[in-house]
Design a protein around this motif. Structure first.
Motif, PDB file in Angstrom:
ATOM      1  N   ARG A  47       0.844  -1.196   0.020  1.00  0.00           N
ATOM      2  CA  ARG A  47      -0.159   0.047   0.073  1.00  0.00           C
ATOM      3  C   ARG A  47       0.715   1.284  -0.138  1.00  0.00           C
ATOM      4  NH1 ARG A  47      -3.249  -0.899   4.373  1.00  0.00           N
ATOM      5  NH2 ARG A  47      -1.865  -0.210   5.749  1.00  0.00           N
ATOM      6  N   TRP A 136     -15.404  -2.439  -2.316  1.00  0.00           N
ATOM      7  CA  TRP A 136     -13.959  -1.749  -1.860  1.00  0.00           C
ATOM      8  C   TRP A 136     -13.253  -1.493  -3.482  1.00  0.00           C
ATOM      9  CZ3 TRP A 136     -12.265  -0.786   2.758  1.00  0.00           C
ATOM     10  CH2 TRP A 136     -12.765  -1.348   3.813  1.00  0.00           C
ATOM     11  N   VAL A 151     -12.120  10.376  -7.479  1.00  0.00           N
ATOM     12  CA  VAL A 151     -13.232   9.344  -7.265  1.00  0.00           C
ATOM     13  C   VAL A 151     -14.608   9.929  -7.288  1.00  0.00           C
ATOM     14  CG1 VAL A 151     -14.054   7.196  -6.265  1.00  0.00           C
ATOM     15  CG2 VAL A 151     -11.522   7.647  -6.338  1.00  0.00           C
ATOM     16  N   LYS A 162     -14.274  12.352  -4.228  1.00  0.00           N
ATOM     17  CA  LYS A 162     -13.151  12.448  -3.206  1.00  0.00           C
ATOM     18  C   LYS A 162     -11.949  12.453  -4.040  1.00  0.00           C
ATOM     19  CE  LYS A 162     -11.502   9.957   0.736  1.00  0.00           C
ATOM     20  NZ  LYS A 162     -12.190   9.618   1.886  1.00  0.00           N
ATOM     21  N   LEU A 164      -7.831  12.526  -3.943  1.00  0.00           N
ATOM     22  CA  LEU A 164      -6.703  11.757  -3.271  1.00  0.00           C
ATOM     23  C   LEU A 164      -5.285  12.257  -3.878  1.00  0.00           C
ATOM     24  CD1 LEU A 164      -8.126   8.219  -3.908  1.00  0.00           C
ATOM     25  CD2 LEU A 164      -8.517   9.615  -1.790  1.00  0.00           C
ATOM     26  N   VAL A 172      -4.624   2.973  -2.539  1.00  0.00           N
ATOM     27  CA  VAL A 172      -5.485   3.301  -1.071  1.00  0.00           C
ATOM     28  C   VAL A 172      -6.608   2.375  -1.670  1.00  0.00           C
ATOM     29  CG1 VAL A 172      -6.457   5.278  -2.331  1.00  0.00           C
ATOM     30  CG2 VAL A 172      -6.799   4.837   0.322  1.00  0.00           C
ATOM     31  N   TYR A 173      -7.159   1.597  -0.679  1.00  0.00           N
ATOM     32  CA  TYR A 173      -8.407   0.699  -0.656  1.00  0.00           C
ATOM     33  C   TYR A 173      -9.556   1.660  -0.089  1.00  0.00           C
ATOM     34  CZ  TYR A 173      -9.349  -4.127  -1.565  1.00  0.00           C
ATOM     35  OH  TYR A 173      -9.851  -5.471  -1.958  1.00  0.00           O
ATOM     36  N   LEU A 174     -10.333   2.172  -0.889  1.00  0.00           N
ATOM     37  CA  LEU A 174     -11.593   2.886  -0.582  1.00  0.00           C
ATOM     38  C   LEU A 174     -13.024   2.012  -0.170  1.00  0.00           C
ATOM     39  CD1 LEU A 174     -11.135   5.805  -3.014  1.00  0.00           C
ATOM     40  CD2 LEU A 174     -10.270   5.506  -0.593  1.00  0.00           C
ATOM     41  N   ILE A 176     -16.390   1.926  -0.715  1.00  0.00           N
ATOM     42  CA  ILE A 176     -17.361   2.706  -1.409  1.00  0.00           C
ATOM     43  C   ILE A 176     -18.777   2.579  -0.585  1.00  0.00           C
ATOM     44  CG2 ILE A 176     -18.764   2.640  -3.544  1.00  0.00           C
ATOM     45  CD1 ILE A 176     -15.776   3.566  -3.762  1.00  0.00           C
ATOM     46  N   ASP A 178     -19.237   2.795   2.413  1.00  0.00           N
ATOM     47  CA  ASP A 178     -19.101   3.696   3.762  1.00  0.00           C
ATOM     48  C   ASP A 178     -20.007   4.863   3.395  1.00  0.00           C
ATOM     49  OD1 ASP A 178     -18.712   5.475   5.954  1.00  0.00           O
ATOM     50  OD2 ASP A 178     -16.619   4.588   6.125  1.00  0.00           O
ATOM     51  N   GLN A 181     -18.357   8.392   4.029  1.00  0.00           N
ATOM     52  CA  GLN A 181     -17.335   8.852   3.105  1.00  0.00           C
ATOM     53  C   GLN A 181     -17.955   9.086   1.653  1.00  0.00           C
ATOM     54  OE1 GLN A 181     -13.263   7.006   2.668  1.00  0.00           O
ATOM     55  NE2 GLN A 181     -13.531   5.933   4.867  1.00  0.00           N
ATOM     56  N   PHE A 182     -18.770   8.268   1.241  1.00  0.00           N
ATOM     57  CA  PHE A 182     -19.106   8.555  -0.082  1.00  0.00           C
ATOM     58  C   PHE A 182     -20.689   8.914  -0.223  1.00  0.00           C
ATOM     59  CE2 PHE A 182     -15.119   6.523  -0.638  1.00  0.00           C
ATOM     60  CZ  PHE A 182     -14.449   6.901  -1.613  1.00  0.00           C
TER      61      PHE A 182
END
Length: 195
Positions: A47, A136, A151, A162, A164, A172-174, A176, A178, A181-182
């Motif tokens: 990562r 993810w 993104v 978002k 980055l 980075v592992y996002l 989606i 959540d 966050q989104f």
């Protein structure tokens, strides 16, 4: 595993996510579609962008080899792998994750991600949060320079983005799924794009 038939082999490096985020078993499957042997290197990045391991392999004509990508990661870690073919239009690949029941070893879930070239243009796909699924997204900087990536999520009553900043080779592992966050809600689906 999922079939990889009817795909054009790649000449350029191809990238795919690798993960032990959920303590899954993660294997990379690489196929030579040509009728002659093909050499390649497979590079694993953590990562933080650090090269974890580099492996050279030779693929016999029309053969498939499996590589234990999860063996390069500690539990909870994510990253990506890159396959660099030495012959044009020769290799296709995918990353497969297997979650197992700890007491019996039985496979309880499987996921796969096809390898793809890193292109300096819009990349798009979809998310699906039905059936209480988690989604993810791995966003990786495959260059040796710092980059900015945005993104974008579009779904029912949703426009979210978002931005980055990623260091060289960092990923980075996002999550989606959540909501904080989104803004993507359970039991919805929509589009994801990365620029």
């Amino acid at each position: 595993a999922f079939p990889l038939a009817a795909k054009l082999g790649q000449s350029d490096p191809i990238y795919m996510p690798i993960s032990r985020k959920f303590n899954e078993y993660n294997w990379i499957e690489v196929v030579n579609i040509l009728d002659r042997p093909v050499g390649a290197s497979i590079n694993y990045y953590g990562r933080n962008g650090r090269l974890i391991e580099s492996v050279d392999a030779t693929f016999e004509p029309h053969s498939q080899l499996h590589f234990n990508a999860g063996g390069n990661l500690t539990e909870g870690e994510t990253g990506y792998a890159v396959v660099v073919p030495r012959e044009p239009y020769s290799l296709i690949a995918q990353s497969m994750g297997y979650l197992r029941e700890p007491s019996t070893g039985s496979v309880t879930a499987v996921y796969g991600s096809q390898a793809r070239r890193a292109l300096p243009c819009l990349q798009s796909g979809s998310y699906n949060l039905y059936l209480t699924m988690q989604n993810w997204l791995l966003v990786a900087n495959t260059t040796n320079d710092q980059i900015e990536a945005t993104v974008h999520l579009t779904g029912p009553n949703l426009q979210s983005e978002k931005t980055l900043v990623l260091a060289p080779r960092e990923s980075v592992y996002l999550p989606i799924h959540d909501l904080t966050q989104f803004g993507a809600r359970p039991d919805t689906y929509g589009l994801i794009s990365v620029t």
